[in-house]
Design a protein around this motif. Structure first.
Motif, PDB file in Angstrom:
ATOM      1  N   SER A   1       0.847  -1.190   0.000  1.00 29.78           N
ATOM      2  CA  SER A   1       0.000   0.000   0.000  1.00 29.78           C
ATOM      3  C   SER A   1       0.886   1.245   0.000  1.00 29.78           C
ATOM      4  O   SER A   1       1.844   1.341  -0.767  1.00 29.78           O
ATOM      5  N   SER A   2       0.608   2.188   0.854  1.00 32.30           N
ATOM      6  CA  SER A   2       1.350   3.446   0.892  1.00 32.30           C
ATOM      7  C   SER A   2       1.023   4.177   2.184  1.00 32.30           C
ATOM      8  O   SER A   2      -0.038   3.988   2.774  1.00 32.30           O
ATOM      9  N   ILE A   3       1.941   5.039   2.579  1.00 31.88           N
ATOM     10  CA  ILE A   3       1.651   5.911   3.712  1.00 31.88           C
ATOM     11  C   ILE A   3       0.445   6.796   3.403  1.00 31.88           C
ATOM     12  O   ILE A   3      -0.235   7.280   4.305  1.00 31.88           O
ATOM     13  N   ALA A   4       0.154   6.960   2.087  1.00 32.48           N
ATOM     14  CA  ALA A   4      -1.021   7.730   1.674  1.00 32.48           C
ATOM     15  C   ALA A   4      -2.318   7.079   2.112  1.00 32.48           C
ATOM     16  O   ALA A   4      -3.367   7.721   2.122  1.00 32.48           O
ATOM     17  N   GLY A   5      -2.254   5.807   2.484  1.00 33.55           N
ATOM     18  CA  GLY A   5      -3.444   5.132   2.976  1.00 33.55           C
ATOM     19  C   GLY A   5      -3.735   5.415   4.438  1.00 33.55           C
ATOM     20  O   GLY A   5      -4.692   4.873   5.001  1.00 33.55           O
ATOM     21  N   HIS A   6      -2.923   6.268   5.051  1.00 30.61           N
ATOM     22  CA  HIS A   6      -3.085   6.585   6.481  1.00 30.61           C
ATOM     23  C   HIS A   6      -3.380   8.056   6.740  1.00 30.61           C
ATOM     24  O   HIS A   6      -3.675   8.441   7.868  1.00 30.61           O
ATOM     25  N   CYS A   7      -3.256   8.893   5.707  1.00 27.83           N
ATOM     26  CA  CYS A   7      -3.529  10.318   5.901  1.00 27.83           C
ATOM     27  C   CYS A   7      -3.851  10.947   4.555  1.00 27.83           C
ATOM     28  O   CYS A   7      -3.390  10.480   3.512  1.00 27.83           O
ATOM     29  N   VAL A   8      -4.669  12.011   4.585  1.00 30.51           N
ATOM     30  CA  VAL A   8      -4.975  12.765   3.372  1.00 30.51           C
ATOM     31  C   VAL A   8      -4.088  14.002   3.368  1.00 30.51           C
ATOM     32  O   VAL A   8      -4.294  14.933   4.145  1.00 30.51           O
ATOM     33  N   GLN A   9      -3.081  13.980   2.499  1.00 33.34           N
ATOM     34  CA  GLN A   9      -2.139  15.079   2.441  1.00 33.34           C
ATOM     35  C   GLN A   9      -2.675  16.191   1.545  1.00 33.34           C
ATOM     36  O   GLN A   9      -3.457  15.951   0.629  1.00 33.34           O
TER      37      GLN A   9
ATOM     38  N   PHE B   1      -6.750   4.234   0.842  1.00 32.02           N
ATOM     39  CA  PHE B   1      -7.675   4.098   1.968  1.00 32.02           C
ATOM     40  C   PHE B   1      -8.606   2.908   1.728  1.00 32.02           C
ATOM     41  O   PHE B   1      -8.914   2.146   2.649  1.00 32.02           O
ATOM     42  N   SER B   2      -9.059   2.752   0.486  1.00 36.49           N
ATOM     43  CA  SER B   2      -9.905   1.602   0.152  1.00 36.49           C
ATOM     44  C   SER B   2      -9.153   0.299   0.379  1.00 36.49           C
ATOM     45  O   SER B   2      -9.702  -0.667   0.927  1.00 36.49           O
ATOM     46  N   LEU B   3      -7.893   0.264  -0.049  1.00 39.84           N
ATOM     47  CA  LEU B   3      -7.099  -0.949   0.121  1.00 39.84           C
ATOM     48  C   LEU B   3      -6.917  -1.295   1.596  1.00 39.84           C
ATOM     49  O   LEU B   3      -6.961  -2.466   1.983  1.00 39.84           O
ATOM     50  N   LYS B   4      -6.736  -0.290   2.419  1.00 35.15           N
ATOM     51  CA  LYS B   4      -6.596  -0.528   3.860  1.00 35.15           C
ATOM     52  C   LYS B   4      -7.856  -1.179   4.421  1.00 35.15           C
ATOM     53  O   LYS B   4      -7.792  -2.168   5.162  1.00 35.15           O
ATOM     54  N   ALA B   5      -9.030  -0.645   4.041  1.00 37.13           N
ATOM     55  CA  ALA B   5     -10.292  -1.191   4.540  1.00 37.13           C
ATOM     56  C   ALA B   5     -10.534  -2.602   4.012  1.00 37.13           C
ATOM     57  O   ALA B   5     -10.955  -3.494   4.754  1.00 37.13           O
ATOM     58  N   LEU B   6     -10.259  -2.811   2.731  1.00 38.48           N
ATOM     59  CA  LEU B   6     -10.491  -4.125   2.133  1.00 38.48           C
ATOM     60  C   LEU B   6      -9.532  -5.179   2.674  1.00 38.48           C
ATOM     61  O   LEU B   6      -9.911  -6.347   2.835  1.00 38.48           O
ATOM     62  N   SER B   7      -8.304  -4.770   2.961  1.00 40.79           N
ATOM     63  CA  SER B   7      -7.341  -5.706   3.544  1.00 40.79           C
ATOM     64  C   SER B   7      -7.812  -6.179   4.907  1.00 40.79           C
ATOM     65  O   SER B   7      -7.760  -7.371   5.225  1.00 40.79           O
ATOM     66  N   GLU B   8      -8.280  -5.238   5.716  1.00 42.38           N
ATOM     67  CA  GLU B   8      -8.777  -5.617   7.037  1.00 42.38           C
ATOM     68  C   GLU B   8     -10.039  -6.470   6.908  1.00 42.38           C
ATOM     69  O   GLU B   8     -10.237  -7.429   7.672  1.00 42.38           O
TER      70      GLU B   8
ATOM     71  N   LEU C   1      -2.558 -12.311   6.194  1.00 45.55           N
ATOM     72  CA  LEU C   1      -2.659 -11.141   5.331  1.00 45.55           C
ATOM     73  C   LEU C   1      -1.914  -9.986   5.975  1.00 45.55           C
ATOM     74  O   LEU C   1      -2.185  -9.621   7.114  1.00 45.55           O
ATOM     75  N   SER C   2      -0.962  -9.438   5.242  1.00 48.39           N
ATOM     76  CA  SER C   2      -0.168  -8.316   5.749  1.00 48.39           C
ATOM     77  C   SER C   2      -0.199  -7.171   4.757  1.00 48.39           C
ATOM     78  O   SER C   2      -0.365  -7.372   3.552  1.00 48.39           O
ATOM     79  N   VAL C   3      -0.048  -5.958   5.281  1.00 47.48           N
ATOM     80  CA  VAL C   3       0.018  -4.757   4.450  1.00 47.48           C
ATOM     81  C   VAL C   3       1.317  -4.022   4.770  1.00 47.48           C
ATOM     82  O   VAL C   3       1.665  -3.849   5.934  1.00 47.48           O
ATOM     83  N   ILE C   4       2.018  -3.621   3.728  1.00 42.54           N
ATOM     84  CA  ILE C   4       3.200  -2.783   3.894  1.00 42.54           C
ATOM     85  C   ILE C   4       2.865  -1.403   3.338  1.00 42.54           C
ATOM     86  O   ILE C   4       2.438  -1.281   2.188  1.00 42.54           O
ATOM     87  N   SER C   5       3.046  -0.378   4.154  1.00 45.30           N
ATOM     88  CA  SER C   5       2.747   0.992   3.739  1.00 45.30           C
ATOM     89  C   SER C   5       4.027   1.810   3.703  1.00 45.30           C
ATOM     90  O   SER C   5       4.428   2.388   4.718  1.00 45.30           O
ATOM     91  N   PRO C   6       4.688   1.867   2.547  1.00 40.62           N
ATOM     92  CA  PRO C   6       5.941   2.625   2.466  1.00 40.62           C
ATOM     93  C   PRO C   6       5.701   4.121   2.356  1.00 40.62           C
ATOM     94  O   PRO C   6       4.663   4.578   1.856  1.00 40.62           O
ATOM     95  N   GLY C   7       6.705   4.879   2.809  1.00 40.94           N
ATOM     96  CA  GLY C   7       6.766   6.288   2.489  1.00 40.94           C
ATOM     97  C   GLY C   7       7.327   6.423   1.085  1.00 40.94           C
ATOM     98  O   GLY C   7       7.163   5.529   0.250  1.00 40.94           O
ATOM     99  N   LEU C   8       8.009   7.499   0.807  1.00 36.49           N
ATOM    100  CA  LEU C   8       8.534   7.733  -0.533  1.00 36.49           C
ATOM    101  C   LEU C   8       9.596   6.699  -0.894  1.00 36.49           C
ATOM    102  O   LEU C   8      10.573   6.508  -0.185  1.00 36.49           O
ATOM    103  N   VAL C   9       9.372   6.014  -2.022  1.00 35.76           N
ATOM    104  CA  VAL C   9      10.315   5.031  -2.548  1.00 35.76           C
ATOM    105  C   VAL C   9      10.702   5.472  -3.959  1.00 35.76           C
ATOM    106  O   VAL C   9       9.839   5.877  -4.750  1.00 35.76           O
TER     107      VAL C   9
END
Length: 264
Positions: A144-152, A165-172, A187-195
């Motif tokens: 996923s992405s750090i974008a799935g945790h905050c609206v910048q 955000f949808s992916l976060k909800a669907l994963s859970e 099932l695991s989710v990885i949320s990277p910052g800038l790569v």
């Protein structure tokens, strides 16, 4: 990682960046890796690089926005290897950098199909593959992405953020469904910052966001996320990593126009 030797891993978006790095890492850990993407020629280069390793790499051209391509993919894997044991849902697109006020429905649907719908279908078919073989120890990892945790406050990322955000909800939601049937599939989710990858490639080169984002900020390397995938897979059977945030250390994140990209 020893218990995964000889098992089959599917990695989407395998032609470059995080996907290619994950494939390389898993092959070197002696897994049978199927990498998929639309750019088959780039995966052929990766095949040549990995052909002397103990694991194997099979590149397959696949457009994950087409359901028939995904179903055909799983049929091919079943025929050649028996099925999928690990699914790393890595493929994702960021769009052309248009905001919600000037974006197009065509691009929004394309992003949602890649970033959400395809992940749901690949995950569903992975679970089905494991169940058909009476296996209860598979693993689905969603990148996923750090974008799935905050609206910048960055217009270029607003719809992309919505998909994460949808992916976060669907994963859970999928994790809860697996638990409800007492499944051992993790099932695991990885949320990277800038790569530092090609995800911003479709944003116009005239955009200061695309031109400067990597220069202005500390970024992770694709290999960092690949190593995180292997660390999650190497966890003991009684431990499940839910959502791992992996971010670069350094000065506060800003975009090409000087706007803050920090988590709030």
């Amino acid at each position: 990682m020893e218990r995964w030797r000889g098992r089959v891993a599917l990695v989407t978006g395998a032609s470059s960046g995080i996907g290619a790095a994950v494939c390389e890492n898993l092959v070197k850990n002696e897994l049978k890796v199927v990498g998929i993407a639309r750019r088959i020629e780039k995966m052929q280069d990766l095949y040549e690089k990995l052909k002397t390793e103990k694991g194997t790499f099979l590149p397959i051209k696949c457009d994950i926005t087409k359901d028939e391509d995904i179903y055909s993919l799983f049929d091919q894997i079943k025929e050649k290897f028996g099925g999928v044991d690990i699914c790393v849902n890595n493929a994702g697109i960021c769009g052309t950098g248009l905001g919600l006020l000037d974006g197009t429905t065509e691009e929004w649907r394309q992003m949602y199909n890649v970033n959400v719908i395809a992940i749901c279908l690949c995950s569903k078919l992975t679970v089905k593959s494991l169940q058909e073989r009476n296996l209860d120890d598979g693993h689905i990892i969603n990148i996923s992405s750090i974008a799935g945790h905050c609206v910048q406050n960055v217009r270029e990322l607003h719809f992309y953020t919505a998909t994460k955000f949808s992916l976060k909800a669907l994963s859970e939601g999928l994790r809860q469904e697996l638990q409800s049937i007492n499944s051992g599939i993790k099932l695991s989710v990885i949320s990277p910052g800038l790569v530092k990858t090609e995800i911003l490639r479709d944003i116009s080169l005239d955009s200061s966001f695309n031109k400067n984002i990597m220069e202005l900020n500390t970024s992770l390397k694709p290999e960092d996320i690949a190593q995180t995938v292997s660390q999650i897979l190497a966890a003991p059977s009684y431990m499940e990593v839910l959502d791992m945030l992996v971010v670069p250390r350094g000065k506060p994140m800003v975009d090409g126009k000087g706007r803050s990209m920090d988590m709030k």
